[in-house]
Write a protein that holds these residues in place. Structure first.
Motif, PDB file in Angstrom:
ATOM      1  N   SER A 185       3.630-104.655 -62.045  1.00 53.03           N
ATOM      2  CA  SER A 185       2.748-104.145 -60.993  1.00 53.03           C
ATOM      3  C   SER A 185       1.305-104.160 -61.462  1.00 53.03           C
ATOM      4  O   SER A 185       1.028-104.197 -62.671  1.00 53.03           O
ATOM      5  N   ARG A 187      -0.684-101.771 -61.367  1.00 53.58           N
ATOM      6  CA  ARG A 187      -0.876-100.560 -62.152  1.00 53.58           C
ATOM      7  C   ARG A 187      -0.516-100.808 -63.619  1.00 53.58           C
ATOM      8  O   ARG A 187      -1.267-100.466 -64.533  1.00 53.58           O
ATOM      9  N   ASP A 188       0.659-101.449 -63.834  1.00 53.69           N
ATOM     10  CA  ASP A 188       1.095-101.720 -65.204  1.00 53.69           C
ATOM     11  C   ASP A 188       0.155-102.685 -65.927  1.00 53.69           C
ATOM     12  O   ASP A 188      -0.107-102.539 -67.126  1.00 53.69           O
ATOM     13  N   VAL A 206      14.581-107.318 -62.117  1.00 53.03           N
ATOM     14  CA  VAL A 206      13.869-107.586 -60.867  1.00 53.03           C
ATOM     15  C   VAL A 206      14.845-107.781 -59.701  1.00 53.03           C
ATOM     16  O   VAL A 206      15.806-108.525 -59.791  1.00 53.03           O
ATOM     17  N   PHE A 227       9.830-100.949 -52.279  1.00 50.91           N
ATOM     18  CA  PHE A 227       8.854-101.900 -52.797  1.00 50.91           C
ATOM     19  C   PHE A 227       7.890-102.331 -51.689  1.00 50.91           C
ATOM     20  O   PHE A 227       8.223-102.275 -50.508  1.00 50.91           O
ATOM     21  N   PRO A 231      10.701-110.478 -53.880  1.00 52.61           N
ATOM     22  CA  PRO A 231      10.692-111.917 -54.132  1.00 52.61           C
ATOM     23  C   PRO A 231      11.917-112.600 -53.525  1.00 52.61           C
ATOM     24  O   PRO A 231      12.984-111.988 -53.423  1.00 52.61           O
TER      25      PRO A 231
HETATM   26  P1  ATP Z   1       5.483 -95.958 -59.595  1.00 47.39           P
HETATM   27  O1  ATP Z   1       5.972 -95.664 -58.197  1.00 47.39           O
HETATM   28  O2  ATP Z   1       6.590 -96.172 -60.570  1.00 47.39           O
HETATM   29  O3  ATP Z   1       4.438 -95.017 -60.072  1.00 47.39           O
HETATM   30  P2  ATP Z   1       3.707 -97.957 -58.584  1.00 47.39           P
HETATM   31  O4  ATP Z   1       3.408 -97.010 -57.501  1.00 47.39           O
HETATM   32  O5  ATP Z   1       2.617 -98.494 -59.407  1.00 47.39           O
HETATM   33  O6  ATP Z   1       4.804 -97.404 -59.561  1.00 47.39           O
HETATM   34  P3  ATP Z   1       5.571 -99.297 -56.937  1.00 47.39           P
HETATM   35  O7  ATP Z   1       5.163-100.186 -55.844  1.00 47.39           O
HETATM   36  O8  ATP Z   1       6.059 -97.951 -56.565  1.00 47.39           O
HETATM   37  O9  ATP Z   1       4.400 -99.214 -57.972  1.00 47.39           O
HETATM   38  O10 ATP Z   1       6.588-100.073 -57.817  1.00 47.39           O
HETATM   39  C1  ATP Z   1       7.285 -99.390 -58.817  1.00 47.39           C
HETATM   40  C2  ATP Z   1       7.722-100.340 -59.902  1.00 47.39           C
HETATM   41  O11 ATP Z   1       8.602-101.292 -59.349  1.00 47.39           O
HETATM   42  C3  ATP Z   1       6.613-101.125 -60.565  1.00 47.39           C
HETATM   43  O12 ATP Z   1       6.675-100.890 -61.943  1.00 47.39           O
HETATM   44  C4  ATP Z   1       6.937-102.578 -60.308  1.00 47.39           C
HETATM   45  O13 ATP Z   1       6.728-103.359 -61.438  1.00 47.39           O
HETATM   46  C5  ATP Z   1       8.399-102.533 -59.968  1.00 47.39           C
HETATM   47  N1  ATP Z   1       8.825-103.577 -59.035  1.00 47.39           N
HETATM   48  C6  ATP Z   1       8.115-104.181 -58.053  1.00 47.39           C
HETATM   49  N2  ATP Z   1       8.837-105.109 -57.412  1.00 47.39           N
HETATM   50  C7  ATP Z   1      10.033-105.102 -57.994  1.00 47.39           C
HETATM   51  C8  ATP Z   1      11.235-105.852 -57.810  1.00 47.39           C
HETATM   52  N3  ATP Z   1      11.317-106.793 -56.867  1.00 47.39           N
HETATM   53  N4  ATP Z   1      12.282-105.565 -58.601  1.00 47.39           N
HETATM   54  C9  ATP Z   1      12.204-104.626 -59.539  1.00 47.39           C
HETATM   55  N5  ATP Z   1      11.121-103.901 -59.787  1.00 47.39           N
HETATM   56  C10 ATP Z   1      10.036-104.128 -59.036  1.00 47.39           C
END
Ligand code: ATP
Ligand code: MG
Length: 278
Positions: A185, A187-188, A206, A227, A231
């Motif tokens: 993400s 953020r990461d 994923v 999400f 993908p």
């Molecule tokens: P968090 O809610 O954990 O604080 P965030 O708000 O930054 O994270 P989100 O959109 O809530 O982001 O996504 C949470 C996590 O899910 C992120 O770390 C992202 O890398 C991961 N992520 C996004 N898409 C997928 C996917 N298709 N499969 C698995 N993980 C995913």
């Protein structure tokens, strides 16, 4: 809202009548494309033809993305074909495909011939997917990096790709065989150190959908996993596209109205029986 649009419109109309391109652009582009589209729908053809010459294909594409695709055919038919092809090329591929699916085959073929090769290829690929599958609603404008890149490489790449990407919130990670192996993400990315490797930071578990998956199932997954995008992969896990949450909202609306029509049809069939008991 209508009144506000009316007010804005009268100043815009002034600019049009006097051929003041700069003034027109300043006023019109100030509006959200949704509002631009509402104004557009109410205009006479000749006024729209004038406006096309004042706007870039990209600016017109933004407007078209906010017009119902069932109503859109006249707009693309009235445009100069070359300009129309450029507008298609500037639209998100998923929106362009939705519209092209509504047009007749010959017209589609002629637009694709005029269009630049890369956009035409992407759109042609998408036109092949069956209606109501993941493939038919996905877009090909996603950001992808490889496992061996550093965070710094990835950020530079993301910065370059961002203007055309459907979402920059998730960057997908592929291996040497172009298989989807991770996601990271924004953020990461932001909180990681420049020299770290993508492979160390990415989320390897994923969640993806296969390209032939029913759109209703895709909608359910987006809802359940929370999400912002999912993908889409082929049978060998090659990343083909992404589906974003805004497109999922359209799917949910479409499916809800389909279900409603089915219910209405059932109650129609039932009514003669009810009369029989009267
Ligand atoms: P968090 O809610 O954990 O604080 P965030 O708000 O930054 O994270 P989100 O959109 O809530 O982001 O996504 C949470 C996590 O899910 C992120 O770390 C992202 O890398 C991961 N992520 C996004 N898409 C997928 C996917 N298709 N499969 C698995 N993980 C995913
Ligand atoms: Mg979150």
């Amino acid at each position: 809202d209508d009144q506000k649009r009316q007010e804005v419109w009268s100043t815009i109309e002034d600019a049009l009548l006097n051929d003041h391109i700069d003034q027109f652009r300043a006023e019109f582009l100030e509006l959200h494309p949704y509002d631009q589209a509402r104004i557009f729908e109410d205009l006479e053809v000749d006024v729209r033809l004038q406006i096309y010459t004042y706007l870039s294909p990209e600016e017109v594409a933004d407007v078209m993305e906010h017009i119902d695709y069932e109503d859109i055919e006249p707009f693309f038919t009235e445009m100069d074909p070359r300009f129309a092809a450029q507008v298609f090329a500037e639209m998100s591929t998923d929106d362009a495909v939705d519209i092209l699916n509504e047009l007749d085959k010959n017209k589609v073929a002629s637009f694709l011939t005029i269009m630049d090769d890369q956009s035409a290829e992407e759109i042609k690929d998408l036109l092949h997917y069956e209606e109501k599958t993941a493939g038919s609603i996905m877009t090909t404008e996603f950001v992808v990096v490889t496992t061996g890149m550093t965070i710094k490489d990835a950020m530079l790449h993301l910065r370059k790709e961002a203007p055309d990407a459907e979402t920059i919130y998730y960057t997908y990670v592929i291996d040497e065989d172009k298989r989807l192996v991770g996601v990271i993400s924004l953020r990461d990315l932001i909180i990681s150190e420049d020299e770290w490797l993508i492979s160390d930071v990415m989320n390897e578990r994923v969640v993806s959908v296969s390209v032939g998956e029913d759109q209703e199932e895709v909608a359910r997954m987006v809802r359940d996993y929370d999400f912002l995008a999912l993908p889409v992969v082929d049978f060998q896990d090659h990343l083909l596209g992404i589906i974003t949450v805004d497109d999922i909202m359209d799917v949910m609306q479409e499916e809800a109205s389909d279900d409603y029509s089915k219910l209405a049809a059932i109650s129609d069939v039932d009514s003669p029986d009810e009369n029989a008991f009267a």
